[in-house]
Design a protein around this motif. Structure first.
Motif, PDB file in Angstrom:
ATOM      1  N   ILE A 127       6.048  -4.776  14.096  1.00 26.66           N
ATOM      2  CA  ILE A 127       6.051  -3.958  12.879  1.00 26.66           C
ATOM      3  C   ILE A 127       6.225  -2.503  13.287  1.00 26.66           C
ATOM      4  CG2 ILE A 127       4.692  -3.167  10.901  1.00 26.66           C
ATOM      5  CD1 ILE A 127       3.385  -5.916  10.834  1.00 26.66           C
ATOM      6  N   ILE A 128       7.250  -1.865  12.728  1.00 24.82           N
ATOM      7  CA  ILE A 128       7.540  -0.470  13.033  1.00 24.82           C
ATOM      8  C   ILE A 128       7.197   0.378  11.821  1.00 24.82           C
ATOM      9  CG2 ILE A 128       9.319   1.205  13.663  1.00 24.82           C
ATOM     10  CD1 ILE A 128      10.834  -1.052  15.016  1.00 24.82           C
ATOM     11  N   ASP A 129       6.294   1.303  12.020  1.00 20.59           N
ATOM     12  CA  ASP A 129       5.864   2.217  10.961  1.00 20.59           C
ATOM     13  C   ASP A 129       6.146   3.633  11.450  1.00 20.59           C
ATOM     14  OD1 ASP A 129       4.614   3.747   9.075  1.00 20.59           O
ATOM     15  OD2 ASP A 129       2.610   2.894   9.357  1.00 20.59           O
ATOM     16  N   LEU A 130       7.298   4.168  11.057  1.00 28.16           N
ATOM     17  CA  LEU A 130       7.718   5.467  11.570  1.00 28.16           C
ATOM     18  C   LEU A 130       6.868   6.615  11.056  1.00 28.16           C
ATOM     19  CD1 LEU A 130      11.618   5.115  11.536  1.00 28.16           C
ATOM     20  CD2 LEU A 130      10.033   4.863  13.458  1.00 28.16           C
ATOM     21  N   ASP A 131       6.012   6.352  10.086  1.00 24.30           N
ATOM     22  CA  ASP A 131       5.045   7.370   9.682  1.00 24.30           C
ATOM     23  C   ASP A 131       3.928   7.509  10.716  1.00 24.30           C
ATOM     24  OD1 ASP A 131       6.251   8.112   7.303  1.00 24.30           O
ATOM     25  OD2 ASP A 131       5.250   6.533   6.157  1.00 24.30           O
ATOM     26  N   ARG A 132       3.817   6.510  11.604  1.00 25.61           N
ATOM     27  CA  ARG A 132       2.710   6.490  12.563  1.00 25.61           C
ATOM     28  C   ARG A 132       3.177   6.514  14.013  1.00 25.61           C
ATOM     29  NH1 ARG A 132       0.846   7.562   8.404  1.00 25.61           N
ATOM     30  NH2 ARG A 132      -0.825   6.533   7.217  1.00 25.61           N
ATOM     31  N   GLY A 142       3.329   5.878  -3.174  1.00 25.47           N
ATOM     32  CA  GLY A 142       4.587   6.562  -3.448  1.00 25.47           C
ATOM     33  C   GLY A 142       5.349   6.946  -2.200  1.00 25.47           C
ATOM     34  N   ARG A 143       5.157   6.173  -1.128  1.00 31.15           N
ATOM     35  CA  ARG A 143       5.788   6.516   0.160  1.00 31.15           C
ATOM     36  C   ARG A 143       6.643   5.376   0.692  1.00 31.15           C
ATOM     37  NH1 ARG A 143       2.873   7.408   4.544  1.00 31.15           N
ATOM     38  NH2 ARG A 143       0.960   6.351   3.922  1.00 31.15           N
ATOM     39  N   LEU A 144       7.357   4.688  -0.192  1.00 30.05           N
ATOM     40  CA  LEU A 144       8.180   3.568   0.260  1.00 30.05           C
ATOM     41  C   LEU A 144       9.506   3.560  -0.485  1.00 30.05           C
ATOM     42  CD1 LEU A 144       8.032   1.010   2.136  1.00 30.05           C
ATOM     43  CD2 LEU A 144       7.514  -0.272   0.057  1.00 30.05           C
ATOM     44  N   ASN A 145      10.589   3.711   0.269  1.00 32.98           N
ATOM     45  CA  ASN A 145      11.929   3.633  -0.321  1.00 32.98           C
ATOM     46  C   ASN A 145      12.558   2.267  -0.124  1.00 32.98           C
ATOM     47  OD1 ASN A 145      11.949   6.360  -1.148  1.00 32.98           O
ATOM     48  ND2 ASN A 145      12.461   7.012   0.925  1.00 32.98           N
ATOM     49  N   GLN A 175       0.829  -1.203   0.000  1.00 33.80           N
ATOM     50  CA  GLN A 175       0.000   0.000   0.000  1.00 33.80           C
ATOM     51  C   GLN A 175       0.867   1.259   0.000  1.00 33.80           C
ATOM     52  OE1 GLN A 175      -3.179   0.369  -0.505  1.00 33.80           O
ATOM     53  NE2 GLN A 175      -3.023   2.587  -0.307  1.00 33.80           N
ATOM     54  N   ARG A 176       1.933   1.259   0.800  1.00 35.39           N
ATOM     55  CA  ARG A 176       2.812   2.434   0.826  1.00 35.39           C
ATOM     56  C   ARG A 176       3.478   2.652  -0.532  1.00 35.39           C
ATOM     57  NH1 ARG A 176       3.266   3.533   6.428  1.00 35.39           N
ATOM     58  NH2 ARG A 176       1.075   3.200   6.996  1.00 35.39           N
TER      59      ARG A 176
END
Length: 451
Positions: A334-339, A279-282, A274-275
């Protein structure tokens, strides 16, 4: 300098046995408090303040009192949040602008165990150098500030409500969970009164498992490490999806309507997909235990996977080194640094649910592009003092298994960071071969210890 007390996730052990004794935990609080007093530059007369949260273990009351006494003796104020998930302590420490957070929990371990883990003012695990500083201070005699400089304690009554609102804020505002029936297993742990409200207030119908703690039933036949209980609940109640947390709610497993369980690698794949569409995944950070199939699937999507040492603290370190935002372990951290600044089972579940809604698919469809390779993990209890790395028989057996697998799989031997176990992992494309080789290697380890 080697560690004596801190493992990959704080200080942990059997309650009543060193180091999880009231006197040691009081000294730990004092040492941590001294470290804070030395490093924090606050206005004159203002004390450093630490948030303390705990899970539902009966020993938490005793250890909370010991920690509070140690911090007070060092001149540090304590803010008591009572029973809240580990990631809630990370959030509240940051939101309340406190100098540190402390969690009293042994995560997925049985109730006889407990532990102490720390968060920095930024809501992240303490850096290695700070933990080593605390260990050094533990060697010094415990003292006490003069009465005018002693720390005080107060309770924060709205801690659960604040964290519930934070969790809900991580779910997209244009979505809701109306029409979704969720089976939720809280492992009789720290999220038992919080997680059901999060999903209910977002619109879901929630049926609960493992939400009746008695101080001694945490993780007992329920929770993320026993996903069978969730599968049974999903089928029994006709739920659309299942969510299972561990005792301190920082790890996650899920299952679909059929009861099929999805581990951390698969859930990470769903969020990553989904990320990427947004367009939010490097890139994605996994660990040495991350299934090789996830690495291959991400590579096919044009996304790289970096492997960290096992432990969410090392996933976080690698995320910062890479400048990436998403990572996790197959165990469900699970680490989601956007959240959030740390692994959070509730927040991660909400990100999976959001991905499914945006794509209008079920878990089975969202994971269709990922077929995990068979992976067999055998835990071998280590005899105290046994140096498995120095055993030639183990080294030879590992080489033989790797040669037999050729390029079709991999072998990993690693000690647990929280228990006296050697984890023997074999991964490959043939399930029978993987299981046979893992058992063979584990038997060699057991024989080497008995020699």
């Amino acid at each position: 300098m080697s560690r004596r007390y801190f493992g990959t996730d704080g200080v942990r052990g059997r309650v009543g046995q060193a180091p999880i004794t009231p006197d040691f935990v009081m000294r730990l609080g004092y040492a941590a408090g001294r470290a804070l007093v030395a490093t924090e530059h606050l206005p004159a007369g203002e004390h450093p303040a630490v948030l303390i949260g705990k899970d539902t273990r009966v020993s938490g009351y005793m250890l909370e009192a010991a920690l509070e006494a140690g911090f007070a003796a060092a001149g540090v104020d304590t803010v008591l949040a009572k029973v809240v998930p580990t990631p809630a302590v990370a959030y509240l420490t940051r939101a309340l602008r406190l100098q540190a957070g402390v969690v009293i929990s042994a995560s997925h371990n049985p109730f006889e165990d407990n532990g102490i883990k720390f968060f920095s003012a930024r809501g992240t695990k303490l850096p290695d150098e700070v933990e080593l500083q605390i260990e050094a201070l533990l060697d010094e005699p415990m003292g006490c500030m003069e009465s005018s400089r002693l720390g005080k304690a107060r309770r924060i009554e709205d801690a659960p409500g604040r964290y519930i609102e934070f969790c809900k804020s991580t779910f997209p505002t244009e979505l809701d969970l109306r029409g979704l029936k969720i089976a939720l297993d809280c492992a009789h742990g720290a999220a038992y009164s919080i997680a059901p409200k999060v999903f209910h207030e977002l619109g879901a119908e929630v049926v609960t498992v493992g939400c009746s703690p008695n101080g001694m039933n945490i993780n007992d036949g329920v929770g993320a490490t026993v996903p069978k209980s969730l599968s049974e609940a999903v089928r029994a109640h006709g739920a659309h999806i299942g969510i299972s947390l561990d005792g301190d709610a920082d790890r996650l497993m899920m299952c679909d309507a059929s009861g099929r369980v999805y581990d951390g690698d698969e859930l990470l794949y769903v969020i990553a997909g989904q990320r990427l569409r947004e367009g939010r995944l490097n890139g994605v950070v996994g660990t040495l235990m991350t299934n090789l199939a996830l690495e291959h699937a991400l590579n096919e999507m044009g996304v790289g996977l970096a492997r960290a040492k096992v432990g969410d603290r090392y996933v976080l370190e690698t995320l910062h080194q890479q400048g990436w935002r998403l990572g996790g372990e197959n165990s469900g951290h699970i680490i989601d640094l956007d959240r959030h600044t740390t692994g959070d089972g509730i927040v991660a579940a909400l990100q999976v649910l959001a991905a499914l809604q945006y794509q209008n698919v079920g878990l089975d469809q969202a994971c269709a592009g990922l077929k995990l390779y068979p992976q067999k993990l055998v835990n071998v209890k280590l005899r105290p003092g046994f140096d498995w790395k120095a055993a030639n028989s183990i080294d030879r057996a590992r080489t033989e298994v790797e040669q037999e697998l050729a390029q079709r799989g991999r072998v990993l031997l690693r000690p647990s960071g929280t228990e006296p176990l050697l984890r023997v992992m074999v991964e490959g494309q043939d399930a029978d071969e993987v299981s046979r080789l893992a058992r063979r290697l584990a038997e060699v380890v057991e024989s080497a210890m008995a020699a």
